[in-house]
Write an enzyme that holds these catalytic residues in place. Structure first.
Site, PDB file in Angstrom:
ATOM      1  N   TYR A  18       0.766  -1.236   0.000  1.00  0.00           N
ATOM      2  CA  TYR A  18       0.000   0.000   0.000  1.00  0.00           C
ATOM      3  C   TYR A  18       0.806   1.301   0.000  1.00  0.00           C
ATOM      4  CZ  TYR A  18      -3.849  -3.120   1.468  1.00  0.00           C
ATOM      5  OH  TYR A  18      -4.774  -4.118   1.547  1.00  0.00           O
ATOM      6  N   ARG A  82      25.465  -6.427  20.769  1.00  0.00           N
ATOM      7  CA  ARG A  82      24.103  -6.341  21.313  1.00  0.00           C
ATOM      8  C   ARG A  82      23.692  -4.889  21.561  1.00  0.00           C
ATOM      9  NH1 ARG A  82      21.440 -10.988  20.207  1.00  0.00           N
ATOM     10  NH2 ARG A  82      22.896 -12.718  20.400  1.00  0.00           N
ATOM     11  N   ASP A  84      22.654  -1.482  19.027  1.00  0.00           N
ATOM     12  CA  ASP A  84      22.535  -1.007  17.653  1.00  0.00           C
ATOM     13  C   ASP A  84      23.336   0.276  17.400  1.00  0.00           C
ATOM     14  OD1 ASP A  84      20.827   0.499  19.246  1.00  0.00           O
ATOM     15  OD2 ASP A  84      19.156   0.495  17.820  1.00  0.00           O
ATOM     16  N   THR A 108      25.056  10.227  24.120  1.00  0.00           N
ATOM     17  CA  THR A 108      24.465   8.946  24.496  1.00  0.00           C
ATOM     18  C   THR A 108      23.672   8.434  23.302  1.00  0.00           C
ATOM     19  OG1 THR A 108      23.151   7.798  26.174  1.00  0.00           O
ATOM     20  CG2 THR A 108      22.314   9.919  25.421  1.00  0.00           C
ATOM     21  N   HIS A 156     -30.441   8.458  12.657  1.00  0.00           N
ATOM     22  CA  HIS A 156     -30.636   7.056  13.072  1.00  0.00           C
ATOM     23  C   HIS A 156     -30.714   6.143  11.839  1.00  0.00           C
ATOM     24  CE1 HIS A 156     -31.783   8.984  16.890  1.00  0.00           C
ATOM     25  NE2 HIS A 156     -32.528   9.761  16.129  1.00  0.00           N
ATOM     26  N   GLN A 238      16.693  10.660  29.764  1.00  0.00           N
ATOM     27  CA  GLN A 238      17.578  10.126  28.730  1.00  0.00           C
ATOM     28  C   GLN A 238      16.912  10.277  27.358  1.00  0.00           C
ATOM     29  OE1 GLN A 238      18.798   5.731  28.173  1.00  0.00           O
ATOM     30  NE2 GLN A 238      20.560   6.682  29.208  1.00  0.00           N
ATOM     31  N   SER A 286     -17.053  -8.979  -7.485  1.00  0.00           N
ATOM     32  CA  SER A 286     -17.210 -10.250  -6.765  1.00  0.00           C
ATOM     33  C   SER A 286     -16.831 -11.385  -7.694  1.00  0.00           C
ATOM     34  CB  SER A 286     -18.664 -10.415  -6.298  1.00  0.00           C
ATOM     35  OG  SER A 286     -18.911 -11.747  -5.898  1.00  0.00           O
ATOM     36  N   ARG A 300     -11.421  -0.415   2.296  1.00  0.00           N
ATOM     37  CA  ARG A 300     -10.001  -0.443   2.670  1.00  0.00           C
ATOM     38  C   ARG A 300      -9.698   0.682   3.654  1.00  0.00           C
ATOM     39  NH1 ARG A 300      -5.722   0.239  -2.063  1.00  0.00           N
ATOM     40  NH2 ARG A 300      -6.589  -1.785  -2.624  1.00  0.00           N
ATOM     41  N   ARG A 326      14.103   7.025  32.272  1.00  0.00           N
ATOM     42  CA  ARG A 326      13.631   6.237  31.124  1.00  0.00           C
ATOM     43  C   ARG A 326      13.792   4.759  31.408  1.00  0.00           C
ATOM     44  NH1 ARG A 326      16.766   4.729  26.201  1.00  0.00           N
ATOM     45  NH2 ARG A 326      14.695   4.277  25.425  1.00  0.00           N
ATOM     46  N   SER A 331      11.313   0.799  23.432  1.00  0.00           N
ATOM     47  CA  SER A 331      12.045   0.715  22.173  1.00  0.00           C
ATOM     48  C   SER A 331      11.364  -0.182  21.135  1.00  0.00           C
ATOM     49  CB  SER A 331      13.468   0.205  22.432  1.00  0.00           C
ATOM     50  OG  SER A 331      14.172   0.051  21.229  1.00  0.00           O
TER      51      SER A 331
END
Length: 481
Positions: A18, A82, A84, A108, A156, A238, A286, A300, A326, A331
């Site tokens: 999409y 470990r 990123d 940081t 209604h 942080q 259909s 949709r 934090r 994350s």
């Protein structure tokens, strides 16, 4: 072989099926990690300007390697470390050996992580706002065109007093105009996290600048301006406050509610055969029923709008559990909820623009439905005309009540057409007003000030809202799926 391998993995349909290229890129790894590198360059440039021992050669080396990211190396580093951010520090340092000692100096992880997220949020709004403006523009043209076309109003989902097709579109427009203001406000309220250090105290930078508070403030301001923001948050932990995410996604969820309502209305009107969304020449409604023209675009939009509204729960709960300065339980959640909200809103607006550019109105069907109900609605007009002709209001009311119930029985019990008008014409009691019946049943006498409301609303509230987006109005949408 590689393409076949891709088919062995789950792929988010938000991207594979999409989303627009620009929104998919906005939350891509390429944009994310190249932005990290730009932020490290801004930091080095500002630190150099303020007197830290950083050279032009180091900055230039970093600038020459913004986009050549070795994603394989970064992934291998992350498996080892470990972490990123450190994986990408090492990957950047590998191709910038001269600058390696000063990359990420004093910062940081949230310096690159949070600031990049804020850039992506800002840029995401900048993609959505012109798209929303185009939807509003198309609906404005529609409302103007049909400002005085009478149609049955529904309360209604039962027939009520008449309105106009254009006035109903203005109800949709009013909600979209609120969304436009909400998105613009959320975008303009965004600030940069800036240069704040590990717990938001800027202690590491104060140490780098040997206790010079002014230089730390200058550093924060300079980096903020380089990133294209006018202001940074004065206080952070942080991270920047996760209420910012909730605020941004609330505006998108509210847009989702608007679009769901509009597209539900279109689906209801499609069932009545009064209005249809665009339908391609070779489109199949259909697999079994060849005659069907399903409102699949509106469906949709409703489907995705529900997802967009549901996503708001994530940032609300995340903001509520950020302990003290934090925790990291934000994350994984934010990696999903932030991009998905913008991707979903993007898809919805693209689809809705396509719908509003090709809405088809069937005036004869609308007229037939009015004819079916109008005799009931005109009874008060008939009573008033009889009183003016010398009749008694109570006697006339009783006559009309009896005839109305007889006509209603024909409609409901026999499945026939509303014959109230014929019954009135046959009753000698109503002879004094028979010559006025056509005028008393003219639909345009039942729409009140709807056309005037449309004109004023479009002039005073809609057109001024679109003024900043005039240059971006001509983009048309062709849906591939």
């Amino acid at each position: 072989m590689e393409a076949a391998d891709e088919m062995m993995k789950y792929r988010s349909p938000l991207v594979s099926r999409y989303a627009s290229k620009e929104m998919a890129f906005n939350f891509s790894d390429r944009k994310k990690f190249s932005t990290w590198r730009k932020l490290w360059i801004y930091l080095a440039q500002a630190e150099k300007t303020l007197g830290l021992p950083i050279t032009d050669a180091q900055v230039q080396e970093m600038e020459s390697h913004v986009d050549d990211i070795d994603f394989v190396m970064a992934a291998e580093e992350e498996r080892k470390l470990r972490h990123d951010v450190m994986a990408h520090v090492h990957t950047f340092a590998h191709c910038c050996p001269t600058a390696a000692p000063i990359i990420h100096l004093g910062a940081t992880s949230c310096y690159v992580g949070d600031n990049t997220d804020l850039i992506m949020l800002r840029d995401g709004f900048d993609i959505l706002l012109p798209k929303l403006a185009r939807v509003i523009d198309r609906l404005m043209n529609f409302a103007e065109k049909y400002a005085d076309l009478p149609t049955l109003g529904y309360t209604h989902y039962q027939p009520a007093q008449l309105t106009t097709v254009g006035k109903r579109a203005c109800l949709w427009l009013q909600d979209l105009a609120m969304d436009m203001r909400n998105l613009q406000r959320a975008r303009d309220d965004l600030r940069f996290r800036g240069v704040k250090g590990t717990t938001g105290t800027q202690a590491s930078f104060l140490q780098l600048f040997q206790g010079d508070h002014d230089k730390v403030e200058d550093l924060d301001r300079m980096v903020t301006e380089m990133a294209g923001f006018k202001k940074a948050y004065l206080v952070t932990g942080q991270t920047y406050s996760r209420k910012v995410d909730a605020d941004c996604l609330a505006s998108l969820a509210s847009l989702g509610a608007t679009v769901h309502k509009i597209c539900t209305d279109i689906r209801l009107l499609a069932n009545l055969k009064e209005i249809e969304e665009p339908f391609e020449k070779d489109q199949i409604g259909s697999s079994a029923m060849a005659y069907k023209r399903n409102p699949m675009r509106a469906e949709r939009c409703c489907s995705l709008a529900r997802h967009l509204m549901a996503l708001l729960a994530n940032p609300l709960q995340t903001a509520s559990v950020q302990w003290l300065e934090r925790t990291l339980d934000d994350s994984a959640n934010r990696r999903i909820s932030l991009p998905e909200s913008f991707l979903t809103a993007d898809i919805i607006l693209t689809t809705l623009q396509n719908i509003t550019e090709g809405l088809v109105v069937y005036p004869k069907v609308i007229e037939r439905h009015i004819r079916h109900e109008l005799p009931f609605m005109a009874t008060e007009n008939i009573i008033m005309a009889m009183v003016k002709a010398g009749g008694n209001r109570q006697d006339c009311h009783e006559k009309i009540r009896v005839l109305s119930q007889e006509a209603a029985a024909v409609v409901k019990q026999e499945g026939g057409d509303n014959d109230l008008l014929a019954r009135v014409q046959r009753d000698p009691y109503f002879a004094p007003v028979l010559g006025q019946l056509d005028a008393l049943l003219e639909p345009k006498t039942f729409i009140g000030r709807a056309p005037q409301q449309v004109t004023r609303f479009l002039s005073e509230e809609v057109r001024p809202l679109l003024e900043p987006y005039k240059a971006k109005m001509d983009v048309k949408i062709e849906l591939e799926l």
